[in-house]
Scaffold this active site. Structure first.
Site, PDB file in Angstrom:
ATOM      1  N   GLY A   5      38.244  -0.278 114.852  1.00 30.39           N
ATOM      2  CA  GLY A   5      37.203  -0.052 113.960  1.00 30.39           C
ATOM      3  C   GLY A   5      37.517  -1.348 112.871  1.00 30.39           C
ATOM      4  O   GLY A   5      38.550  -1.754 112.558  1.00 30.39           O
TER       5      GLY A   5
ATOM      6  N   GLN B  60      37.362  -5.285 104.548  1.00 31.28           N
ATOM      7  CA  GLN B  60      38.360  -5.846 105.006  1.00 31.28           C
ATOM      8  C   GLN B  60      38.231  -7.309 105.388  1.00 31.28           C
ATOM      9  O   GLN B  60      39.415  -8.014 105.431  1.00 31.28           O
ATOM     10  CB  GLN B  60      38.955  -5.221 106.200  1.00 31.28           C
ATOM     11  CG  GLN B  60      39.154  -3.701 106.228  1.00 31.28           C
ATOM     12  CD  GLN B  60      39.537  -3.422 107.636  1.00 31.28           C
ATOM     13  OE1 GLN B  60      38.669  -2.597 108.370  1.00 31.28           O
ATOM     14  NE2 GLN B  60      40.847  -3.193 107.999  1.00 31.28           N
TER      15      GLN B  60
ATOM     16  N   CYS C 106      46.739  -0.035 109.728  1.00 32.32           N
ATOM     17  CA  CYS C 106      45.523  -0.569 109.359  1.00 32.32           C
ATOM     18  C   CYS C 106      45.653  -2.005 109.300  1.00 32.32           C
ATOM     19  O   CYS C 106      46.906  -2.550 109.214  1.00 32.32           O
ATOM     20  CB  CYS C 106      45.225  -0.337 107.986  1.00 32.32           C
ATOM     21  SG  CYS C 106      43.683  -0.927 107.080  1.00 32.32           S
ATOM     22  N   LEU C 107      44.750  -2.475 109.806  1.00 28.07           N
ATOM     23  CA  LEU C 107      44.799  -4.160 110.028  1.00 28.07           C
ATOM     24  C   LEU C 107      44.937  -4.911 108.740  1.00 28.07           C
ATOM     25  O   LEU C 107      45.444  -6.178 108.665  1.00 28.07           O
ATOM     26  CB  LEU C 107      43.177  -4.608 110.727  1.00 28.07           C
ATOM     27  CG  LEU C 107      43.253  -4.005 112.334  1.00 28.07           C
ATOM     28  CD1 LEU C 107      42.004  -4.993 112.837  1.00 28.07           C
ATOM     29  CD2 LEU C 107      44.395  -4.447 113.169  1.00 28.07           C
TER      30      LEU C 107
ATOM     31  N   HIS D  24      38.255   6.740 108.610  1.00 32.09           N
ATOM     32  CA  HIS D  24      39.133   5.763 108.171  1.00 32.09           C
ATOM     33  C   HIS D  24      38.381   4.688 107.771  1.00 32.09           C
ATOM     34  O   HIS D  24      38.690   3.964 106.744  1.00 32.09           O
ATOM     35  CB  HIS D  24      40.138   5.478 109.285  1.00 32.09           C
ATOM     36  CG  HIS D  24      40.927   4.172 109.154  1.00 32.09           C
ATOM     37  ND1 HIS D  24      42.391   4.125 108.803  1.00 32.09           N
ATOM     38  CD2 HIS D  24      41.047   2.652 108.886  1.00 32.09           C
ATOM     39  CE1 HIS D  24      42.782   2.879 108.671  1.00 32.09           C
ATOM     40  NE2 HIS D  24      41.966   2.093 108.663  1.00 32.09           N
ATOM     41  N   GLU D  25      37.235   4.226 108.465  1.00 32.15           N
ATOM     42  CA  GLU D  25      36.349   3.186 108.018  1.00 32.15           C
ATOM     43  C   GLU D  25      35.457   3.436 106.829  1.00 32.15           C
ATOM     44  O   GLU D  25      35.354   2.607 106.196  1.00 32.15           O
ATOM     45  CB  GLU D  25      35.451   2.689 109.143  1.00 32.15           C
ATOM     46  CG  GLU D  25      36.076   2.241 110.856  1.00 32.15           C
ATOM     47  CD  GLU D  25      37.323   1.296 110.429  1.00 32.15           C
ATOM     48  OE1 GLU D  25      38.419   1.750 111.213  1.00 32.15           O
ATOM     49  OE2 GLU D  25      37.422   0.641 109.420  1.00 32.15           O
TER      50      GLU D  25
ATOM     51  N   HIS E  38      37.534   2.904 103.819  1.00 36.72           N
ATOM     52  CA  HIS E  38      37.659   1.486 103.548  1.00 36.72           C
ATOM     53  C   HIS E  38      36.360   1.245 102.449  1.00 36.72           C
ATOM     54  O   HIS E  38      36.354   0.376 101.410  1.00 36.72           O
ATOM     55  CB  HIS E  38      37.484   0.628 104.379  1.00 36.72           C
ATOM     56  CG  HIS E  38      38.984   0.334 104.936  1.00 36.72           C
ATOM     57  ND1 HIS E  38      40.036  -0.249 104.338  1.00 36.72           N
ATOM     58  CD2 HIS E  38      39.362   0.613 106.458  1.00 36.72           C
ATOM     59  CE1 HIS E  38      41.001  -0.432 105.055  1.00 36.72           C
ATOM     60  NE2 HIS E  38      40.692  -0.061 106.263  1.00 36.72           N
TER      61      HIS E  38
HETATM   62  O1  LIG Z   1      39.925  -0.179 109.211  1.00 34.02           O
HETATM   63  C1  LIG Z   1      40.068  -0.460 110.459  1.00 34.02           C
HETATM   64  N1  LIG Z   1      41.431  -0.761 111.091  1.00 34.02           N
HETATM   65  O2  LIG Z   1      42.286  -0.872 109.870  1.00 34.02           O
HETATM   66  C2  LIG Z   1      41.818  -0.911 112.159  1.00 34.02           C
HETATM   67  C3  LIG Z   1      42.381   0.311 112.495  1.00 34.02           C
HETATM   68  C4  LIG Z   1      41.724   1.420 112.575  1.00 34.02           C
HETATM   69  C5  LIG Z   1      42.344   2.873 113.320  1.00 34.02           C
HETATM   70  C6  LIG Z   1      43.699   3.178 112.651  1.00 34.02           C
HETATM   71  C7  LIG Z   1      43.865   4.569 112.793  1.00 34.02           C
HETATM   72  C8  LIG Z   1      42.306   5.276 113.077  1.00 34.02           C
HETATM   73  C9  LIG Z   1      41.284   4.030 112.952  1.00 34.02           C
HETATM   74  C10 LIG Z   1      43.000   0.114 114.131  1.00 34.02           C
HETATM   75  O3  LIG Z   1      42.208   0.032 115.022  1.00 34.02           O
HETATM   76  N2  LIG Z   1      44.421  -0.181 114.265  1.00 34.02           N
HETATM   77  N3  LIG Z   1      45.304  -0.007 113.332  1.00 34.02           N
HETATM   78  C11 LIG Z   1      46.545  -0.980 113.021  1.00 34.02           C
HETATM   79  C12 LIG Z   1      47.005  -1.277 114.424  1.00 34.02           C
HETATM   80  C13 LIG Z   1      46.524  -0.580 115.484  1.00 34.02           C
HETATM   81  C14 LIG Z   1      44.975  -0.523 115.631  1.00 34.02           C
HETATM   82  C15 LIG Z   1      44.531   0.375 116.727  1.00 34.02           C
HETATM   83  O4  LIG Z   1      44.487   1.656 116.480  1.00 34.02           O
HETATM   84  N4  LIG Z   1      44.108  -0.184 117.711  1.00 34.02           N
HETATM   85  C16 LIG Z   1      43.575   0.403 119.126  1.00 34.02           C
HETATM   86  C17 LIG Z   1      43.701   1.909 119.238  1.00 34.02           C
HETATM   87  C18 LIG Z   1      43.333   2.133 120.428  1.00 34.02           C
HETATM   88  C19 LIG Z   1      42.733   1.272 121.263  1.00 34.02           C
HETATM   89  C20 LIG Z   1      42.696  -0.086 121.093  1.00 34.02           C
HETATM   90  N5  LIG Z   1      43.202  -0.287 119.802  1.00 34.02           N
HETATM   91 NI    NI Z   2      41.822   0.026 108.095  1.00 31.24          NI
END
Ligand SMILES: O=CN(O)C[C@@H](CC1CCCC1)C(=O)N1NCCC[C@H]1C(=O)Nc1ccccn1
Ligand code: NI
Length: 186
Positions: free
Chosen positions: A60, A65, A115-116, A158-159, A162
């Protein structure tokens, strides 16, 4: 194309602001922005592109962001079927997403969240609604409404957080970060 340098990090004020609704019918600019955000997620989930451009894989992305105070989120949730084949569970760019109803029951990812925009691991469970009904406008200008549960519901919450200047760790109980009292662990 968007890369990690376009993603603002903890401490940047925009992450704590409330984003503004986008006008409908959608402007070309807002449509292009949503497309760029979705392209980032696709690139980030493509091993070759992720390695080539040093992207952290994401499911997401919210416009704040990338320092855009607009209520736009991109969601790209992959899944694997019983034959190990990858498929896309949900993919859409959501304009002005709004949770119009939700379950009393709560759920949390058993491994916590990241979170990225946050470059440090933060321990603890993030309790969220187990099921949500979301209303939004899609890139074609259609009004959509759909129920989500479990992982998809967690990602979308989560999105949307934000868009309201909230970060996942705001929801971790500081006194009992692992108290899984009355919620379902995913
Ligand atoms: O606001 C949006 N963000 O901050 C990106 C986040 C969003 C998720 C975090 C928890 C629920 C939503 C994100 O995706 N991550 N968080 C940081 C590093 C990992 C990554 C992730 O979970 N990756 C992933 C998972 C499954 C398959 C492929 N990739
Ligand atoms: Ni995030």
């Amino acid at each position: 194309m968007l890369t990690m340098k376009d993603i603002i990090r903890e401490g940047h004020p925009t992450l704590r602001k409330v984003a503004k609704e986008v006008d409908t019918p959608l402007s070309e600019e807002d449509k292009a922005l949503g497309q760029e955000m979705m392209e980032f997620l696709k690139n980030s989930q493509d091993p070759e592109m992720a390695e080539k451009y040093e992207l952290r894989s994401g499911v997401g992305l919210a416009a704040p962001q990338i320092n855009e105070q607009k209520r736009i989120i991109a969601v790209l949730i992959p899944a694997i079927d019983e034959n190990g084949e990858e498929f896309i569970l949900f993919e859409d760019v959501m304009y002005n997403p709004r949770i119009i109803s939700h379950s009393v029951q709560k759920a949390a990812l058993a491994d916590g969240e990241g979170c990225l925009s946050i470059d440090r691991p933060i321990e603890g469970l993030v309790p969220r609604h187990e099921r949500i009904t979301v209303e939004w406008t899609d890139a074609e200008g259609n009004k959509k409404q759909q129920r989500f549960r479990d992982y998809e519901a967690i990602v979308i919450q989560h999105e949307i957080d934000h868009l309201n200047g909230k970060l996942f760790f705001d929801r971790i109980d500081p006194l009992q970060p692992y108290a899984a009292r009355d919620f379902k662990l995913l």
